[in-house]
Motif scaffolding. Structure first.
Motif, PDB file in Angstrom:
ATOM      1  N   SER A  12       0.835  -1.205   0.000  1.00 40.32           N
ATOM      2  CA  SER A  12       0.000   0.000   0.000  1.00 40.32           C
ATOM      3  C   SER A  12       0.869   1.254   0.000  1.00 40.32           C
ATOM      4  O   SER A  12       0.539   2.247  -0.649  1.00 40.32           O
ATOM      5  CB  SER A  12      -0.922   0.027   1.211  1.00 40.32           C
ATOM      6  OG  SER A  12      -1.839  -1.030   1.154  1.00 40.32           O
ATOM      7  N   GLU A  13       1.968   1.199   0.730  1.00 42.08           N
ATOM      8  CA  GLU A  13       2.884   2.342   0.761  1.00 42.08           C
ATOM      9  C   GLU A  13       3.532   2.568  -0.598  1.00 42.08           C
ATOM     10  O   GLU A  13       3.680   3.699  -1.043  1.00 42.08           O
ATOM     11  CB  GLU A  13       3.952   2.136   1.842  1.00 42.08           C
ATOM     12  CG  GLU A  13       3.412   2.234   3.249  1.00 42.08           C
ATOM     13  CD  GLU A  13       2.797   3.597   3.534  1.00 42.08           C
ATOM     14  OE1 GLU A  13       3.427   4.629   3.221  1.00 42.08           O
ATOM     15  OE2 GLU A  13       1.666   3.618   4.052  1.00 42.08           O
ATOM     16  N   PHE A  14       3.924   1.492  -1.281  1.00 37.48           N
ATOM     17  CA  PHE A  14       4.487   1.625  -2.625  1.00 37.48           C
ATOM     18  C   PHE A  14       3.449   2.195  -3.587  1.00 37.48           C
ATOM     19  O   PHE A  14       3.757   3.039  -4.428  1.00 37.48           O
ATOM     20  CB  PHE A  14       5.001   0.281  -3.154  1.00 37.48           C
ATOM     21  CG  PHE A  14       6.342  -0.116  -2.606  1.00 37.48           C
ATOM     22  CD1 PHE A  14       7.405   0.776  -2.595  1.00 37.48           C
ATOM     23  CD2 PHE A  14       6.535  -1.393  -2.099  1.00 37.48           C
ATOM     24  CE1 PHE A  14       8.637   0.409  -2.096  1.00 37.48           C
ATOM     25  CE2 PHE A  14       7.773  -1.759  -1.590  1.00 37.48           C
ATOM     26  CZ  PHE A  14       8.823  -0.865  -1.578  1.00 37.48           C
ATOM     27  N   ASP A  15       2.207   1.737  -3.468  1.00 42.73           N
ATOM     28  CA  ASP A  15       1.136   2.234  -4.317  1.00 42.73           C
ATOM     29  C   ASP A  15       0.914   3.729  -4.070  1.00 42.73           C
ATOM     30  O   ASP A  15       0.777   4.509  -5.013  1.00 42.73           O
ATOM     31  CB  ASP A  15      -0.140   1.451  -4.038  1.00 42.73           C
ATOM     32  CG  ASP A  15      -1.249   1.788  -5.012  1.00 42.73           C
ATOM     33  OD1 ASP A  15      -0.956   1.858  -6.225  1.00 42.73           O
ATOM     34  OD2 ASP A  15      -2.388   1.964  -4.552  1.00 42.73           O
ATOM     35  N   ARG A  16       0.908   4.137  -2.807  1.00 41.41           N
ATOM     36  CA  ARG A  16       0.741   5.553  -2.459  1.00 41.41           C
ATOM     37  C   ARG A  16       1.887   6.383  -3.019  1.00 41.41           C
ATOM     38  O   ARG A  16       1.682   7.454  -3.602  1.00 41.41           O
ATOM     39  CB  ARG A  16       0.667   5.715  -0.938  1.00 41.41           C
ATOM     40  CG  ARG A  16       0.434   7.148  -0.477  1.00 41.41           C
ATOM     41  CD  ARG A  16       0.503   7.259   1.038  1.00 41.41           C
ATOM     42  NE  ARG A  16       1.805   6.859   1.561  1.00 41.41           N
ATOM     43  CZ  ARG A  16       2.900   7.617   1.536  1.00 41.41           C
ATOM     44  NH1 ARG A  16       2.869   8.807   0.991  1.00 41.41           N
ATOM     45  NH2 ARG A  16       4.044   7.180   2.042  1.00 41.41           N
ATOM     46  N   LEU A  17       3.109   5.894  -2.896  1.00 42.59           N
ATOM     47  CA  LEU A  17       4.278   6.595  -3.410  1.00 42.59           C
ATOM     48  C   LEU A  17       4.212   6.736  -4.929  1.00 42.59           C
ATOM     49  O   LEU A  17       4.501   7.804  -5.480  1.00 42.59           O
ATOM     50  CB  LEU A  17       5.555   5.851  -3.007  1.00 42.59           C
ATOM     51  CG  LEU A  17       6.878   6.470  -3.456  1.00 42.59           C
ATOM     52  CD1 LEU A  17       7.053   7.855  -2.853  1.00 42.59           C
ATOM     53  CD2 LEU A  17       8.030   5.572  -3.070  1.00 42.59           C
ATOM     54  N   GLN A  18       3.788   5.687  -5.612  1.00 36.63           N
ATOM     55  CA  GLN A  18       3.668   5.735  -7.074  1.00 36.63           C
ATOM     56  C   GLN A  18       2.634   6.774  -7.488  1.00 36.63           C
ATOM     57  O   GLN A  18       2.844   7.524  -8.437  1.00 36.63           O
ATOM     58  CB  GLN A  18       3.293   4.361  -7.610  1.00 36.63           C
ATOM     59  CG  GLN A  18       3.225   4.309  -9.121  1.00 36.63           C
ATOM     60  CD  GLN A  18       2.882   2.925  -9.640  1.00 36.63           C
ATOM     61  OE1 GLN A  18       2.461   2.055  -8.898  1.00 36.63           O
ATOM     62  NE2 GLN A  18       3.065   2.736 -10.934  1.00 36.63           N
ATOM     63  N   ARG A  19       1.497   6.838  -6.796  1.00 36.75           N
ATOM     64  CA  ARG A  19       0.471   7.842  -7.104  1.00 36.75           C
ATOM     65  C   ARG A  19       0.998   9.252  -6.871  1.00 36.75           C
ATOM     66  O   ARG A  19       0.717  10.167  -7.651  1.00 36.75           O
ATOM     67  CB  ARG A  19      -0.789   7.601  -6.276  1.00 36.75           C
ATOM     68  CG  ARG A  19      -1.626   6.439  -6.765  1.00 36.75           C
ATOM     69  CD  ARG A  19      -3.006   6.418  -6.112  1.00 36.75           C
ATOM     70  NE  ARG A  19      -2.992   6.577  -4.673  1.00 36.75           N
ATOM     71  CZ  ARG A  19      -2.900   5.592  -3.790  1.00 36.75           C
ATOM     72  NH1 ARG A  19      -2.817   4.350  -4.216  1.00 36.75           N
ATOM     73  NH2 ARG A  19      -2.908   5.832  -2.497  1.00 36.75           N
ATOM     74  N   GLN A  20       1.756   9.455  -5.791  1.00 40.59           N
ATOM     75  CA  GLN A  20       2.308  10.783  -5.513  1.00 40.59           C
ATOM     76  C   GLN A  20       3.300  11.207  -6.594  1.00 40.59           C
ATOM     77  O   GLN A  20       3.282  12.352  -7.046  1.00 40.59           O
ATOM     78  CB  GLN A  20       3.000  10.798  -4.143  1.00 40.59           C
ATOM     79  CG  GLN A  20       2.044  10.810  -2.984  1.00 40.59           C
ATOM     80  CD  GLN A  20       2.776  10.789  -1.659  1.00 40.59           C
ATOM     81  OE1 GLN A  20       3.935  10.373  -1.571  1.00 40.59           O
ATOM     82  NE2 GLN A  20       2.091  11.224  -0.612  1.00 40.59           N
ATOM     83  N   ILE A  21       4.140  10.290  -7.021  1.00 37.62           N
ATOM     84  CA  ILE A  21       5.120  10.612  -8.069  1.00 37.62           C
ATOM     85  C   ILE A  21       4.394  10.917  -9.377  1.00 37.62           C
ATOM     86  O   ILE A  21       4.728  11.882 -10.072  1.00 37.62           O
ATOM     87  CB  ILE A  21       6.127   9.457  -8.244  1.00 37.62           C
ATOM     88  CG1 ILE A  21       7.049   9.386  -7.017  1.00 37.62           C
ATOM     89  CG2 ILE A  21       6.944   9.642  -9.519  1.00 37.62           C
ATOM     90  CD1 ILE A  21       7.931   8.165  -6.975  1.00 37.62           C
ATOM     91  N   ALA A  22       3.372  10.127  -9.715  1.00 37.70           N
ATOM     92  CA  ALA A  22       2.612  10.369 -10.944  1.00 37.70           C
ATOM     93  C   ALA A  22       1.926  11.725 -10.902  1.00 37.70           C
ATOM     94  O   ALA A  22       1.898  12.451 -11.894  1.00 37.70           O
ATOM     95  CB  ALA A  22       1.590   9.263 -11.164  1.00 37.70           C
TER      96      ALA A  22
END
Length: 147
Positions: A12-22
Motif C-alpha cells: 500500500s505504501e508503494f502504491d501511495r508513493l507511485q500515485r504521488q510521483i505520478a
C-alpha cells in the motif's frame, strides 16, 4: 527491519508513493507509446498482413456523434458522450464521485507510413468503434520464389 517497516502494508505504501510521483509529474506517460491516464476513449491498436486495426472503446456514445478522419498520417477520433440520465429540474442531488466521463473528447493516433488513407472503413458495434486502415501494396508481405 523495524526502521523500514512500521506495521503498515508495504505494498500500500508503494502504491501511495507511485500515485504521488505520478501526480507530481502531471501524469506524463512513461514512454512515447504510453497513453494518458484516464484518456477517453481507450484504444487498442494492432495489425494484420493487410490492415492496421484501431479499436476505440466508447460505450454510451451515439454513432452519429462520432467523427473519424485521417489527415497527414494522423487518425483523429472525436465526438461527445452525453450524460446517462439527465437530472430533472426538481432533483437536489449532489454528486460525491463521478467516474463516468461525460462531454467532448478527441484522440489522435499517429499512423505508420505504410497506412493507406484511401482504404479506411469504420464501424460502431456494442460500444466499440473499429477503424480499419488498409496498408499500401508495397508494404504487404509477399512470397518470393527462389530459382
Amino acid at each position: 527491519m523495524s526502521d523500514l517497516y512500521s506495521g503498515t502494508d508495504l505494498f500500500s505504501e508503494f502504491d501511495r508513493l507511485q500515485r504521488q510521483i505520478a501526480s507530481m509529474f502531471g501524469g506524463f506517460p512513461s514512454s512515447i507509446r504510453s497513453g494518458r491516464f484516464g484518456a477517453f476513449p481507450q484504444i487498442n491498436i494492432g495489425s494484420t498482413d493487410d490492415s492496421i486495426e484501431v479499436v476505440a472503446f466508447a460505450p454510451g456514445v451515439e454513432p452519429k456523434s462520432l467523427d473519424v478522419s485521417i489527415d497527414k498520417g494522423l487518425l483523429s477520433i472525436s465526438g461527445e458522450r452525453a450524460a446517462a440520465q439527465p437530472p430533472t429540474a426538481g432533483d437536489e442531488m449532489r454528486t460525491y464521485a463521478q467516474e463516468r466521463f461525460v462531454g467532448s473528447f478527441r484522440r489522435v493516433i499517429e499512423l505508420p507510413e505504410h497506412a493507406d488513407p484511401d482504404k479506411v472503413t469504420a464501424r460502431y458495434t456494442n460500444g466499440c468503434l473499429t477503424v480499419s486502415i488498409g496498408k499500401r501494396e508495397a508494404s504487404r508481405p509477399r512470397a518470393i520464389s527462389v530459382q
